[in-house]
Scaffold this motif. Structure first.
Motif, PDB file in Angstrom:
ATOM      1  N   ASP A  62       0.815  -1.213   0.000  1.00 37.77           N
ATOM      2  CA  ASP A  62       0.000   0.000   0.000  1.00 37.77           C
ATOM      3  C   ASP A  62       0.851   1.266   0.000  1.00 37.77           C
ATOM      4  N   LYS A  63       1.978   1.231   0.680  1.00 36.68           N
ATOM      5  CA  LYS A  63       2.856   2.408   0.727  1.00 36.68           C
ATOM      6  C   LYS A  63       3.370   2.738  -0.677  1.00 36.68           C
ATOM      7  N   LYS A  64       3.772   1.736  -1.433  1.00 40.66           N
ATOM      8  CA  LYS A  64       4.247   1.972  -2.797  1.00 40.66           C
ATOM      9  C   LYS A  64       3.122   2.471  -3.685  1.00 40.66           C
ATOM     10  N   LEU A  65       1.922   1.938  -3.495  1.00 46.78           N
ATOM     11  CA  LEU A  65       0.773   2.422  -4.256  1.00 46.78           C
ATOM     12  C   LEU A  65       0.515   3.900  -3.957  1.00 46.78           C
ATOM     13  N   MET A  66       0.573   4.271  -2.695  1.00 46.09           N
ATOM     14  CA  MET A  66       0.336   5.669  -2.322  1.00 46.09           C
ATOM     15  C   MET A  66       1.442   6.581  -2.844  1.00 46.09           C
ATOM     16  N   ASN A  67       2.679   6.109  -2.841  1.00 49.09           N
ATOM     17  CA  ASN A  67       3.776   6.900  -3.400  1.00 49.09           C
ATOM     18  C   ASN A  67       3.527   7.157  -4.884  1.00 49.09           C
ATOM     19  N   PHE A  68       3.080   6.133  -5.603  1.00 46.21           N
ATOM     20  CA  PHE A  68       2.748   6.299  -7.015  1.00 46.21           C
ATOM     21  C   PHE A  68       1.623   7.319  -7.175  1.00 46.21           C
ATOM     22  N   TYR A  69       0.582   7.143  -6.398  1.00 52.01           N
ATOM     23  CA  TYR A  69      -0.574   8.040  -6.461  1.00 52.01           C
ATOM     24  C   TYR A  69      -0.147   9.488  -6.240  1.00 52.01           C
ATOM     25  N   ASP A  70       0.631   9.704  -5.197  1.00 50.39           N
ATOM     26  CA  ASP A  70       1.083  11.057  -4.880  1.00 50.39           C
ATOM     27  C   ASP A  70       1.949  11.653  -5.984  1.00 50.39           C
ATOM     28  N   SER A  71       2.694  10.811  -6.677  1.00 49.66           N
ATOM     29  CA  SER A  71       3.592  11.312  -7.714  1.00 49.66           C
ATOM     30  C   SER A  71       2.868  11.666  -9.015  1.00 49.66           C
ATOM     31  N   VAL A  72       1.693  11.085  -9.274  1.00 49.43           N
ATOM     32  CA  VAL A  72       0.998  11.346 -10.541  1.00 49.43           C
ATOM     33  C   VAL A  72      -0.263  12.193 -10.417  1.00 49.43           C
ATOM     34  N   LYS A  73      -0.812  12.321  -9.239  1.00 53.83           N
ATOM     35  CA  LYS A  73      -2.120  12.975  -9.111  1.00 53.83           C
ATOM     36  C   LYS A  73      -2.123  14.410  -9.613  1.00 53.83           C
ATOM     37  N   GLY A  74      -1.033  15.120  -9.499  1.00 52.59           N
ATOM     38  CA  GLY A  74      -0.974  16.505  -9.957  1.00 52.59           C
ATOM     39  C   GLY A  74      -0.957  16.661 -11.467  1.00 52.59           C
ATOM     40  N   MET A  75      -0.731  15.572 -12.183  1.00 53.13           N
ATOM     41  CA  MET A  75      -0.647  15.617 -13.644  1.00 53.13           C
ATOM     42  C   MET A  75      -1.941  15.181 -14.322  1.00 53.13           C
ATOM     43  N   LEU A  76      -2.956  14.862 -13.541  1.00 56.40           N
ATOM     44  CA  LEU A  76      -4.183  14.294 -14.101  1.00 56.40           C
ATOM     45  C   LEU A  76      -5.312  15.308 -14.152  1.00 56.40           C
ATOM     46  N   THR A  77      -6.203  15.100 -15.091  1.00 57.87           N
ATOM     47  CA  THR A  77      -7.429  15.897 -15.159  1.00 57.87           C
ATOM     48  C   THR A  77      -8.353  15.432 -14.041  1.00 57.87           C
ATOM     49  N   PRO A  78      -9.366  16.224 -13.694  1.00 60.71           N
ATOM     50  CA  PRO A  78     -10.311  15.772 -12.655  1.00 60.71           C
ATOM     51  C   PRO A  78     -10.945  14.418 -12.974  1.00 60.71           C
ATOM     52  N   GLY A  79     -11.282  14.168 -14.234  1.00 61.77           N
ATOM     53  CA  GLY A  79     -11.866  12.879 -14.610  1.00 61.77           C
ATOM     54  C   GLY A  79     -10.889  11.726 -14.440  1.00 61.77           C
ATOM     55  N   GLN A  80      -9.641  11.951 -14.838  1.00 65.29           N
ATOM     56  CA  GLN A  80      -8.616  10.915 -14.674  1.00 65.29           C
ATOM     57  C   GLN A  80      -8.344  10.650 -13.207  1.00 65.29           C
ATOM     58  N   LEU A  81      -8.323  11.714 -12.404  1.00 64.97           N
ATOM     59  CA  LEU A  81      -8.077  11.560 -10.977  1.00 64.97           C
ATOM     60  C   LEU A  81      -9.196  10.764 -10.314  1.00 64.97           C
ATOM     61  N   LYS A  82     -10.422  10.991 -10.739  1.00 60.15           N
ATOM     62  CA  LYS A  82     -11.562  10.235 -10.188  1.00 60.15           C
ATOM     63  C   LYS A  82     -11.412   8.744 -10.506  1.00 60.15           C
ATOM     64  N   LYS A  83     -11.021   8.425 -11.765  1.00 62.03           N
ATOM     65  CA  LYS A  83     -10.800   7.016 -12.140  1.00 62.03           C
ATOM     66  C   LYS A  83      -9.653   6.415 -11.336  1.00 62.03           C
ATOM     67  N   LEU A  84      -8.585   7.199 -11.162  1.00 63.67           N
ATOM     68  CA  LEU A  84      -7.441   6.693 -10.395  1.00 63.67           C
ATOM     69  C   LEU A  84      -7.819   6.449  -8.942  1.00 63.67           C
ATOM     70  N   ASP A  85      -8.629   7.337  -8.359  1.00 68.46           N
ATOM     71  CA  ASP A  85      -9.079   7.140  -6.971  1.00 68.46           C
ATOM     72  C   ASP A  85      -9.817   5.819  -6.813  1.00 68.46           C
ATOM     73  N   VAL A  86     -10.722   5.535  -7.741  1.00 65.18           N
ATOM     74  CA  VAL A  86     -11.475   4.276  -7.698  1.00 65.18           C
ATOM     75  C   VAL A  86     -10.526   3.091  -7.841  1.00 65.18           C
ATOM     76  N   LEU A  87      -9.606   3.191  -8.773  1.00 68.04           N
ATOM     77  CA  LEU A  87      -8.633   2.125  -9.004  1.00 68.04           C
ATOM     78  C   LEU A  87      -7.741   1.905  -7.786  1.00 68.04           C
ATOM     79  N   MET A  88      -7.285   2.989  -7.181  1.00 68.59           N
ATOM     80  CA  MET A  88      -6.415   2.866  -6.000  1.00 68.59           C
ATOM     81  C   MET A  88      -7.150   2.175  -4.846  1.00 68.59           C
TER      82      MET A  88
END
Length: 97
Positions: A62-88
């Motif tokens: 989970d820590k590695k997943l969160m590190n990935f999430y934190d590193s990419v979330k600023g580069m995503l559109t609101p729609g992409q971020l919503k999909k990533l949240d569900v996926l995470m």
């Protein structure tokens, strides 16, 4: 020789994320082509298979997943971020595979 870069280990001939022109004897472009032909549902199935395999090997937590999430979330559109949240949430709760 492996080098450490921001918590990631990578061998000679690879970038900071451990990717080179070859991974496991398969060219990266071939891997991308294989995924490009998949639909979204197939991609998600493949992701969960790979994630489960990485968890069994101790390469993903989970820590590695969160590190990935934190590193990419600023580069995503609101729609992409919503999909990533569900996926995470799904990846972090799927520890039984």
């Amino acid at each position: 020789m492996k080098k450490k870069n921001n918590g990631f280990y990578h061998g000679a001939g690879t970038d900071a994320y451990g990717y080179g022109t070859e991974r496991g004897g398969k060219d990266v472009a071939d891997m991308v082509d294989g995924y490009a032909s998949m639909g979204e549902e197939e991609l998600l199935d493949e992701l969960f298979v790979k994630a489960a395999e990485a968890r069994r090997k101790g390469e993903l937590d989970d820590k590695k997943l969160m590190n990935f999430y934190d590193s990419v979330k600023g580069m995503l559109t609101p729609g992409q971020l919503k999909k990533l949240d569900v996926l995470m949430r799904a990846l972090m709760s799927d520890k039984s595979r």
